[in-house]
Scaffold this motif. Structure first.
Motif, mmCIF file in Angstrom:
data_model
loop_
_atom_site.group_PDB
_atom_site.id
_atom_site.type_symbol
_atom_site.label_atom_id
_atom_site.label_comp_id
_atom_site.label_asym_id
_atom_site.label_seq_id
_atom_site.Cartn_x
_atom_site.Cartn_y
_atom_site.Cartn_z
ATOM 1 N N ARG A 233 -5.033 1.111 -4.045
ATOM 2 C CA ARG A 233 -5.035 0.557 -2.829
ATOM 3 C C ARG A 233 -4.697 -0.727 -2.481
ATOM 4 O O ARG A 233 -5.369 -1.660 -3.305
ATOM 5 N N GLN B 264 -4.645 -3.582 0.386
ATOM 6 C CA GLN B 264 -5.279 -3.849 1.870
ATOM 7 C C GLN B 264 -4.850 -5.165 2.391
ATOM 8 O O GLN B 264 -4.995 -6.316 1.755
ATOM 9 N N ARG C 199 -3.286 -0.786 5.472
ATOM 10 C CA ARG C 199 -3.639 -0.336 4.035
ATOM 11 C C ARG C 199 -2.425 0.205 3.491
ATOM 12 O O ARG C 199 -1.876 1.120 4.365
ATOM 13 N N GLN D 263 -1.472 3.047 -0.109
ATOM 14 C CA GLN D 263 -2.326 3.646 -0.852
ATOM 15 C C GLN D 263 -1.726 4.640 -1.577
ATOM 16 O O GLN D 263 -1.285 5.668 -0.960
ATOM 17 N N SER E 79 -6.948 6.367 5.335
ATOM 18 C CA SER E 79 -6.204 5.239 4.557
ATOM 19 C C SER E 79 -4.652 5.438 4.217
ATOM 20 O O SER E 79 -3.850 4.745 3.908
#
Lengths: 330, 330, 330
Positions: free
Chosen positions: C55, C57, C75, C77, C154
């Protein structure tokens, strides 16, 4: 363990860094969009929806020993319009080489028409309201033919072209070229010149395209008279003329109000007979945009790169939009 | 409000930062590609097109109290080849754990064949010209079977494998493994050993795959004799042998010129009878790559991480490419 | 030419930076997942596979002259589950405006149910093992109805909603709202209140949704007794009650062990008659999750933001998973 990137003109100077840099910048804007073309009972979309955009931009640059600048730009941008949110991918890359007043861009180019001074509104969103409200205010956008010129794409691959810009004193010249693959390879060539003298600027640009109805000429004159900004623009969009008159005024230290009006010619019967689209919304003949559009936009600076933005516009097809929200850059 | 990330070995040391870091790096390259396999009248693509790539890479790392390194790599890369531009998404993640000479990678692994020293060209693009020109120069790429080994994917998810590397002194050993889902689960296992002594390095690698025609052995010897770099490579690609001879020479302080030649065996009649592809371009029997390919590449350092790169190569199927452009890292 | 972003609370203060910031953070985790629902001979997936996530961010923020905070989150991911690796795109953007105790979020909102304290496990992965192991431990996840509430996404666009949070002292209140386009516009409204006093916290949340079987009420009590953390949670998931009891204990300075057990009601015959799904895995009636699930998780801190994580859980449908791996944040 958070990392922070910071605004650092000072730090760069002090630290005596290598020539190669990556700059991260961007903006967020979000607010409410009232659009009378939406109707939950008709198209499933509420008249009032969230409109938003988050842009994250990476600018890479370096300089050779002889002072030639090289660089590239990458952008990832997520949007929600009409309550249809999305994520983001990086767009097509734009590369540049610059030396003194000359810059060459390759890939996802700006485009000479797109770069014409005095075409977009003098607002943070370059249009009316928080998301531009369809950019009806541009004289180069006419009935059924919106954004039909080479322009930098924030969310797509772009034109994959080449362009040269030259600036000296108040003068800027710009030539752009792109071509498509396929059996009917489509070339677009465009040129722009602008000149700034004192508080005034004039600009003329033109595009020649192998796609029907894309040839166009754009001209603008803009300037400042004290707290007032005024602008006149005109485009001949392959036979559809469109005029625009724009004025904005600072109010106090933090506010600006902008008004605009455009007038667009009808699509000629001869063009329609030759297959030209005479509507914008998909029903033939139903929605000719001939006539007057107008709008008003208000900006209030909140400090720290943030501002309140709101605007109303009525398009010549009677479509009303009203938007209000906030905009902040980083 | 622009943020700037800067090259900061010094600053890191001074600032005494936390162990966890994010490094941003990458490169841009763009130029022109002349490829006589393209023809606007035939496949819609001009013989000369823009070729470009923008790579943005994020390397995360931290270190435990006991000195074990953990990290991961993420890459977003946009390309244009044959005038087909694209945006970019992040590729599959690669994770690592390292302690002293041992490293374990998980996910989008390098692959033991891919990591063989003396396989790619000694150029910034690892191939000929500005985009590698198809990487005909690799002895592991043969007729109809290009890049058929586990390798780090810059734009895709990668092999989702596991690998172990061990280095001590001049020795490096590497074992990689990946498997696919599905009824015919495909395993690829590969190993590589290399040894460096003085100015010379030898390397041998091999892959065993459940997919037909993917077993291969690669070997190389490379070294420097003053300003000259020389290299010999050979691969047995499941029965198709390919030799490569490579030489490069520094000219003055900023230039390097590289030449290479490869010789590839024909696909055997027995293999063709067993279903092996005997062409590269989709027409059976039409384009066997048996024979000699060669190329020449010239590099000129412009300073600031930028360079001019140009190269010509002729493949054994008579395909000519000539490319020239610039490359800059950040 | 590598750039390094560094952890810089100190540097920011010293340098007296502009208000607008971009913070980069994230985590990587990878390990092995044994899942007895997989079988290479049956569904093509090995019982033991790599599970991983990376991830990255970006948090942007600024502050107006009057002290109002504006910001956004982005984000990217990448994950691999069941040996299916993927790359990553940026998710839907979340924007916020904050002033003193009040925060308004727009776009990819958190959601009031999702934000309920005492719902997720007290582990770094918020579930059991290295990837959460399906998050069976949540009382809001029941038979055939997992994650059926507004929650920050996400990897996707998210709920595109609006929410207001208010905190003062130990009190937090949260109201969230989202709607979908389409002929049957779906509204979800949720609210949450929590209160913290000393080492204890209580929370209650509820969601009302236009989608069948999505109304729910969640409640939790959690607290610490010395080295022990204890928690009790309950949810009424539109008629399916589920209890959860959770306990964790620090062992020495670096270890924590956590155990949990949940008990879930059967789907009522009346609900099944009304079309409610009574299975989780796609075969009607085959896999009712009524009954007891339980799990155990062990954490060992390695320093530098890295840790070893392992966990076993048995779901009420007899599905076993065992995972072990490492987790590091940056």
């Amino acid at each position: 363990m958070k990392k922070v990137l910071f605004a650092t003109t000072a730090l760069i100077a002090t630290a005596g860094m290598a020539a190669a840099d990556v700059k991260i910048s961007g903006y967020g804007r979000f607010g409410l969009d009232y659009n009378d073309a939406n109707d939950r009972a008709v198209n499933g979309i509420s008249k009032t929806t969230i409109t938003s955009r988050l842009r994250l931009q990476f600018d890479m640059s370096t300089e050779t020993d002889s002072g030639v600048a090289f660089g590239a730009r990458f952008r990832a941008q997520a949007e929600s319009r009409d309550n249809t949110p999305g994520g983001a991918t990086f767009n097509g890359a734009r590369f540049f080489v610059g030396y003194q007043g000359i810059s060459v861009y390759v890939g996802n180019i700006i485009g000479a028409i797109e770069n014409t001074p005095g075409m977009y509104l003098e607002t943070r969103t370059a249009g009316t309201g928080i998301d531009g409200a369809g950019f009806v205010s541009l004289v180069s956008n006419v009935n059924g033919e919106y954004f039909n010129w080479d322009a930098y794409s924030s969310a797509g691959a772009g034109a994959n072209g080449v362009e040269v810009l030259y600036s000296t004193g108040g003068f800027t010249g710009h030539i752009s070229y792109s071509t498509d693959n396929g059996p009917t390879n489509v070339d677009r060539v465009a040129g722009m010149v602008s000149y700034k003298f004192g508080d005034w600027r004039v600009a003329v640009s033109a595009q020649s395209s192998d796609i029907a109805w894309e040839d166009k000429v754009v001209a603008s004159v803009s300037g400042n008279i004290g707290n007032f900004g005024v602008r006149l623009a005109y485009a001949d969009n392959d036979g559809i003329g469109k005029f625009g008159l724009y004025g904005n005024m600072d109010i106090g230290s933090a506010s600006n109000i902008l008004v605009w009006v455009t007038d667009e010619d009808a699509v000629s019967a001869a063009d329609v007979a030759n297959g030209r689209n005479d509507n914008r919304d998909g029903v033939a003949g139903s929605n000719n945009q001939e006539g007057t559009s107008y709008g008003i936009h208000y900006h209030y600076d909140l400090g720290g790169g943030a501002s309140f933005e709101t605007g109303y516009r009525k398009a010549s097809n009677d479509n009303d939009t009203f938007q209000a929200g906030v905009y902040f850059s980083f």
